[in-house]
Design an enzyme around this catalytic site. Sequence first.
Site, PDB file in Angstrom:
ATOM      1  N   LYS A 102      67.508  35.230  -4.488  1.00  0.00           N
ATOM      2  CA  LYS A 102      66.397  34.898  -5.389  1.00  0.00           C
ATOM      3  C   LYS A 102      65.748  33.582  -4.973  1.00  0.00           C
ATOM      4  O   LYS A 102      64.515  33.445  -5.012  1.00  0.00           O
ATOM      5  CB  LYS A 102      66.913  34.800  -6.828  1.00  0.00           C
ATOM      6  N   HIS A 129      56.728  75.667  13.954  1.00  0.00           N
ATOM      7  CA  HIS A 129      56.581  75.648  12.496  1.00  0.00           C
ATOM      8  C   HIS A 129      57.914  75.935  11.798  1.00  0.00           C
ATOM      9  O   HIS A 129      58.013  76.802  10.935  1.00  0.00           O
ATOM     10  CB  HIS A 129      55.505  76.620  12.046  1.00  0.00           C
TER      11      HIS A 129
END
Length: 526
Positions: A134, A283
């Site tokens: 932090k 595909h």
Amino acid sequence: MNALLSVSDKTGIVEFAQALHALGIKLLSTGGTAKLLADAGLPVTEVAEVTGFPEMLDGRVKTLHPKVHGGLLARRDLPEHMGAIKAHGIDTIDLLVVNLYPFESTVAKPGCTLEDAIENIDIGGPAMVRSAAKNWKDVAVLTDASQYAQVLAELTDGGLTLKTKFALSVAAFNRISQYDGAISDYLSSITFEEDNSTPARQLFPAQANSQFIKLQDLRYGENPHQQAAFYRDLNPAAGSLVTAVQLHGKELSFNNIADADAAWECVKSFDASKEAACVIVKHANPCGVAVGADTLEAYSKAFQTDPTSAFGGIIALNRTLDEQAALQISKQFVEVLMAPDYTPEALEVFKTKVNVRILKISLPTDGSQGRNTMDIKRVSSGLLMQTADNHTLTLADLKVVTKVQPTAQQLQDLLFAWNVAKFVKSNAIVFCKDGMTMGVGAGQMSRLDSARIASIKAQHANLSLNGTAVASDAFFPFRDGLDVVVDAGATCVIQPGGSMRDQEVIDAANERGVAMVFSGVRHFRH
């Protein structure tokens, strides 16, 4: 400058601490880490001396103290923060090195007890990491030994940049997320019983906390108007697509990656020590699969199946690609080429073909085939999770249900066809002969249509289906599907069985004089 070092995994920590000391950085530490550093002759201050409290409760409490977290969280640019810690005799901590208790490896051990798991949940470590992360502008936080070298290099060169500190902070929060996710996964997967100290784990936890790491942003998704990125598991399976090294060609696209995965998963299912295999995918469906004595033969046979669909396809091989096979492959348009390795001469063949993406992927050596254990599909606002379809069929699993018995060669063709059908979108019908696909019907709403398309594909490729083996990924609900494949030339069929009309289909096979075996396993692939 003060550094606090408290690590469970002590890999490289002594050398790192020695380098910090040489830079004039004061060392603080806890428990076993402090002892290790002191034994190495380093001047180290134990955290207990700083806080004025000894480690308590078997080490459960040692760094949860204002003199630790005040030193980590105080913003150096705020006079009120600096005044507050000065008033309470708190020194700043500028560098934090913490890796956490080995929770993940503990619960992975067979026979792990609930008590072992609970005692390996780190409390003070994550709290310090969060505090430091932090306050990243003022505190550098290291959570892995792989970060030591870069940090030392920058410290030696004059100090850490804000960019590096921010990257370390992000890595720290990611590590905490992974750690907490692992704890949640474990606790959510067990059912507590007072008289059971070693609870069994459910396959599907009450809460799933999947973690993925981004490998790259992609130019676009399935279509140009979609955005996309490529991620990998935290711990990818050996030999999986995400471990590939790209040796040549332009950037992979979203569809390249999806099709490449389909091709690689299929080709890995063939034993490279026994035969060369080639899979061509278009595909997401195999349009040609074959085995041969070498890569050239395997590729040539796979290409024969459907040369039209192979145009612009994805090619995967399970053996090193040599020059002879490379020269043959180079005659067609290929999007992606994958193999465990390439000879220098083979790579030279593609040197001028900048549009061919060449991937090198090492095959797994542990017999696992690098398979995922779980399969996940995204649905609207949810996930479908299942164990992966890793079933392998053997000759011993087959049940002959017709009067006509398959020959030894037919049995091999049936197993080959079945293995390919596993990787074809449902409904799947696959004609094969002599280790080569002869016609593939994929992804149709009707199994009849898949059978018809497979035979039409063979006609277009000028391939005779006489004497072929056919695999159907699910049972024939009526005899009409069987009649279509037999009319096309099939002489033996493999299917799961399990239909209410199995006897009708068996009778039809006997009437037509073909062999049929049941696998007892369905392979839907949606």
